[in-house]
Design an enzyme around this catalytic site. Structure first.
Site, PDB file in Angstrom:
ATOM      1  N   SER A   1       1.137   6.816   2.254  1.00  0.00           N
ATOM      2  CA  SER A   1       1.847   7.844   3.033  1.00  0.00           C
ATOM      3  C   SER A   1       3.008   8.442   2.252  1.00  0.00           C
ATOM      4  O   SER A   1       3.651   7.763   1.445  1.00  0.00           O
ATOM      5  CB  SER A   1       2.412   7.236   4.317  1.00  0.00           C
ATOM      6  OG  SER A   1       1.402   6.619   5.058  1.00  0.00           O
TER       7      SER A   1
ATOM      8  N   GLN B   1       0.869  -1.185   0.000  1.00  0.00           N
ATOM      9  CA  GLN B   1       0.000   0.000   0.000  1.00  0.00           C
ATOM     10  C   GLN B   1       0.904   1.232   0.000  1.00  0.00           C
ATOM     11  O   GLN B   1       1.722   1.385   0.907  1.00  0.00           O
ATOM     12  CB  GLN B   1      -0.850  -0.039   1.273  1.00  0.00           C
ATOM     13  CG  GLN B   1      -1.721   1.166   1.527  1.00  0.00           C
ATOM     14  CD  GLN B   1      -2.285   1.146   2.950  1.00  0.00           C
ATOM     15  OE1 GLN B   1      -1.854   0.372   3.791  1.00  0.00           O
ATOM     16  NE2 GLN B   1      -3.248   1.992   3.218  1.00  0.00           N
TER      17      GLN B   1
ATOM     18  N   GLU C   1      -8.702  -1.161   7.501  1.00  0.00           N
ATOM     19  CA  GLU C   1      -7.482  -1.190   8.312  1.00  0.00           C
ATOM     20  C   GLU C   1      -7.828  -1.017   9.791  1.00  0.00           C
ATOM     21  O   GLU C   1      -7.160  -1.555  10.653  1.00  0.00           O
ATOM     22  CB  GLU C   1      -6.566  -0.053   7.836  1.00  0.00           C
ATOM     23  CG  GLU C   1      -5.107  -0.311   8.094  1.00  0.00           C
ATOM     24  CD  GLU C   1      -4.204   0.652   7.337  1.00  0.00           C
ATOM     25  OE1 GLU C   1      -4.711   1.479   6.541  1.00  0.00           O
ATOM     26  OE2 GLU C   1      -2.982   0.579   7.549  1.00  0.00           O
TER      27      GLU C   1
END
Ligand SMILES: Cc1cc2nc3c(=O)[nH]c(=O)nc-3n(C[C@H](O)[C@H](O)[C@H](O)COP(=O)(O)OP(=O)(O)OC[C@H]3O[C@@H](n4cnc5c(N)ncnc54)[C@H](O)[C@@H]3O)c2cc1C
Length: 377
Positions: free
Chosen positions: A123, A120, A238
């Site tokens: 960020s 993923q 999440e």
């Protein structure tokens, strides 16, 4: 759900757990990761890696309650996480909702059997809590896109074959309205993934540099400019369903600590730490029952997933703190590889950061669940 299918699932889980033997301790993260891949392959071969996915994608077409049953049983048996836990537990629920069926058929079976590893890439150095500030840009290029920017904290990013990447297709001022979700091939020559080592000694993250990485139109997940819908779904997973699996690891740790405390000889502080961990685990379990019931009703985790995440963090940190307290001075120093539960204790510190920090969860509860005005309003 057919009784026979559920009975078969329970029998398969019992057989798998009975036959499972932990591998010898790994030397270095490459070998550690290879063990995780091997574990996921064997789990998938037993039909247990993705029980809630549709049949055509490698699953059994079962429901969230059965997936939670498997996660609990595996966690309590002490089995490791899946090499593709980010893909399966965090990304896949949103991909199943927003992805095109033919692309899902190309992506998900290889995620299920760990022949392709997913990461993923959300960020960035200047966009974590405030993800809508992200700067990675996607520029139009013929029938596709070119992505340029930097990502950070991508779990197992240096071992990944594919990534779900958030990039800006609108102006910076458009904030969350100008973001699109892309699937990126990590073998693209424009990608460089550099491992980052954490205080547990393992390099489980990567910082990833993208320089004109090509993505065809077909690899956009959801609509262009609507990546925020995909993002919110992923953050809900999440903070909600992912917690079901992590809770099993926590439950096993609390049970171990309780057994040690019951044997006698624990200090007053250690007894107190064990009690705190048992209470935190109890609260988390109550909450997770509600989470699984909501998933069974077809609900998508929303703002209330912030409560789950806070309870998960509290239980995770309390469980490993109790185990380390029970070790006395042995929990402060060791020789050679960092032993459990010290590695677990250090990892549990990250629980108040990943998937949105505890401060962000408090803000969500205050503003979205309780209707309090924003502090900066
Ligand atoms: C174990 C782990 C795994 C991760 N895996 C991934 C991954 O696979 N992919 C990925 O993209 N990212 C991943 N991350 C990154 C994670 O999502 C971010 O670290 C997290 O969202 C926080 O962002 P930041 O680190 O930029 O901190 P910042 O956003 O810079 O926050 C710094 C501090 O300021 C506080 N703060 C910030 N804004 C506010 C506010 N509005 N109100 C109150 N306090 C505030 C925060 O709570 C925090 O204490 C992972 C992180 C960890 C620890």
């Amino acid at each position: 759900m057919e009784r026979q299918e559920v009975a078969q699932l329970h029998a398969d889980v019992d057989d798998f757990v009975a036959a499972w033997c932990p591998p010898a301790p790994a030397v270095g993260e490459r070998e550690h990761f290879a063990h995780l891949v091997e574990f996921q392959r064997s789990l998938h071969a037993a039909g247990l890696a993705v029980v809630a996915w549709p049949h055509g994608l490698g699953g059994r077409g079962l429901g969230p309650a059965e997936a939670a049953y498997v996660a609990r049983a595996l966690g309590e048996a002490g089995t490791p996480e899946l090499a593709n836990f980010v893909g399966i537990e965090v990304l896949a629920p949103a991909m199943l909702k927003f992805g095109e069926p033919e692309r899902l058929a190309a992506w998900l079976p290889s995620m299920a059997d760990a022949s392709q590893i997913w990461c993923q890439m959300f960020s960035e150095p200047d966009a974590g809590s405030d993800l809508a500030a992200l700067g990675c840009r996607a520029e139009r290029d013929g029938e596709g896109w070119r992505l340029t920017g930097q990502k950070i904290w991508s779990t197992w990013g240096h071992f990944a074959d594919r990534a779900l990447v958030l990039a800006r297709t609108g102006t910076v001022a458009s904030r969350h309205r100008g973001i699109t979700a892309f699937v990126v091939d990590m073998a693209d020559p424009g990608i460089e993934a550099r491992p980052l080592r954490t205080m547990t000694g393992v390099a489980e993250f990567a910082e990833v540099f993208l320089d004109g990485v090509r993505v065809p139109d077909a690899d956009v997940v959801g609509e262009v400019g609507k990546g925020w819908d995909v993002t919110l779904h992923i953050l809900g997973s999440e903070r909600g369903p992912y917690a079901v699996r992590r809770a099993s690891v926590i439950r096993a740790e609390v049970n171990r600590a309780l057994a040690v405390a019951r044997a006698g000889g624990a200090s007053e502080d250690a007894r107190q730490a064990v009690l705190d961990a048992v209470v935190a685990r109890f609260l988390l379990d109550c909450r997770l029952d509600a989470v699984v019931e909501g998933l069974e009703r077809g609900e998508t985790p929303g703002a209330e997933a912030a409560l789950t995440k806070l309870l998960l963090t509290g239980a995770d940190q309390a469980a490993f703190a109790a185990s380390v307290e029970l070790m006395g001075v042995g929990g402060q120093a060791w020789q050679g590889l960092m032993p459990e539960p010290i590695a677990g204790y250090l990892y549990s510190r990250s629980s108040s950061i990943y998937g949105g920090t505890s401060q962000i969860q408090h803000n969500i509860i205050a503003e979205r669940l309780l209707g309090l005005p924003r502090l900066d309003a």
